[in-house]
Design a protein around this motif. Sequence first.
Motif, PDB file in Angstrom:
ATOM      1  N   GLN A   1      -2.851  10.263 -11.347  1.00 10.41           N
ATOM      2  CA  GLN A   1      -3.396   9.319 -10.636  1.00 10.41           C
ATOM      3  C   GLN A   1      -3.685   9.616  -9.247  1.00 10.41           C
ATOM      4  O   GLN A   1      -4.771   9.200  -8.602  1.00 10.41           O
ATOM      5  CB  GLN A   1      -2.757   8.027 -10.692  1.00 10.41           C
TER       6      GLN A   1
ATOM      7  N   ALA B   1      -7.067  -1.966  -2.386  1.00  5.66           N
ATOM      8  CA  ALA B   1      -6.649  -2.075  -3.891  1.00  5.66           C
ATOM      9  C   ALA B   1      -6.278  -0.899  -4.571  1.00  5.66           C
ATOM     10  O   ALA B   1      -5.137  -1.015  -5.069  1.00  5.66           O
ATOM     11  CB  ALA B   1      -7.717  -2.544  -4.755  1.00  5.66           C
ATOM     12  N   LEU B   2      -6.716   0.261  -4.197  1.00  7.53           N
ATOM     13  CA  LEU B   2      -6.218   1.584  -4.777  1.00  7.53           C
ATOM     14  C   LEU B   2      -4.900   1.922  -4.108  1.00  7.53           C
ATOM     15  O   LEU B   2      -3.980   2.311  -4.958  1.00  7.53           O
ATOM     16  CB  LEU B   2      -7.210   2.658  -4.343  1.00  7.53           C
TER      17      LEU B   2
ATOM     18  N   ARG C   1      -2.662  -0.205  -3.299  1.00 10.50           N
ATOM     19  CA  ARG C   1      -1.629  -1.180  -4.113  1.00 10.50           C
ATOM     20  C   ARG C   1      -1.350  -0.618  -5.554  1.00 10.50           C
ATOM     21  O   ARG C   1      -0.119  -0.579  -5.654  1.00 10.50           O
ATOM     22  CB  ARG C   1      -2.194  -2.573  -4.138  1.00 10.50           C
ATOM     23  N   GLU C   2      -2.378  -0.131  -6.159  1.00 11.00           N
ATOM     24  CA  GLU C   2      -2.158   0.500  -7.401  1.00 11.00           C
ATOM     25  C   GLU C   2      -1.116   1.503  -7.454  1.00 11.00           C
ATOM     26  O   GLU C   2      -0.259   1.630  -8.138  1.00 11.00           O
ATOM     27  CB  GLU C   2      -3.380   0.526  -8.039  1.00 11.00           C
TER      28      GLU C   2
ATOM     29  N   ASP D   1       2.451   0.411  -6.220  1.00 14.60           N
ATOM     30  CA  ASP D   1       3.034  -0.174  -7.461  1.00 14.60           C
ATOM     31  C   ASP D   1       3.529   0.478  -8.489  1.00 14.60           C
ATOM     32  O   ASP D   1       4.561   0.368  -9.112  1.00 14.60           O
ATOM     33  CB  ASP D   1       2.199  -1.744  -8.023  1.00 14.60           C
ATOM     34  N   ALA D   2       2.809   1.568  -8.831  1.00 16.03           N
ATOM     35  CA  ALA D   2       3.023   2.157 -10.066  1.00 16.03           C
ATOM     36  C   ALA D   2       3.929   3.261  -9.629  1.00 16.03           C
ATOM     37  O   ALA D   2       4.916   3.783 -10.701  1.00 16.03           O
ATOM     38  CB  ALA D   2       1.693   2.761 -10.792  1.00 16.03           C
TER      39      ALA D   2
END
Length: 218
Positions: A93, A138-139, A141-142, A145-146
């Motif tokens: 990712q 947003a990216l 945050r993703e 978070d992951a």
Amino acid sequence: MLTLVIGNKNYSSWSLRPFLVLRTFGVQFDEVRILLDTPHFQQDVAKWAPNLRVPALHDDGLMIWDSLAICEYVNERYLDGRGWPSDVAARAQARSAAAEMHSGFMALRKQCPMNMRRTPDNYRWDEAGQRDIERIQALWRELKDAHGQGGPFLCGEFSIVDAMFAPVVSRFLSYGVPMDDNAQAFADAIQSLPAWQEWRDAGFAEVEYLEDTEKFRA
């Protein structure tokens, strides 16, 4: 000894990326800086890069161009893979995000070019620029978070994906882009890097070419 050929530290977002990777991971290199937008830029850069662009990396007769390709080469040749997260999912990712940065966000790039000495004013970007800003945050945050619980960067410890987004941090700061808490924390982490501080200070101090007078100024 590696040689990294770069443009102005105040403006050259693509040059910043491999510089941060090399410096932060402690890879020794020589630096050649070629000022952009001068009458002799193409003549000067042609000695180092046949595509007439910066950055370029030279290693014992081998020339690598393009920021992401340089970072990948450094990762394979000098870092034994430490340039990306060790976890397979995080690495996949992180690479996806780096590739999205590499090929996308054209509205933000065009409307808010990197200028580290700039201070925010009343300038504002359009709806396309705002969509880029929202997607980037947003990216971030993703990823955080992951995969980012083990440190202050997007996937925990500093990696190539952080370097790829470092110029966006500069843009957000220079143009006064509102950031959510996660984005602000990432911006703070990038600014805490000694390599970032070295680059920023050099960018503030470097000279610029004045085309109308054919002179340089600090």
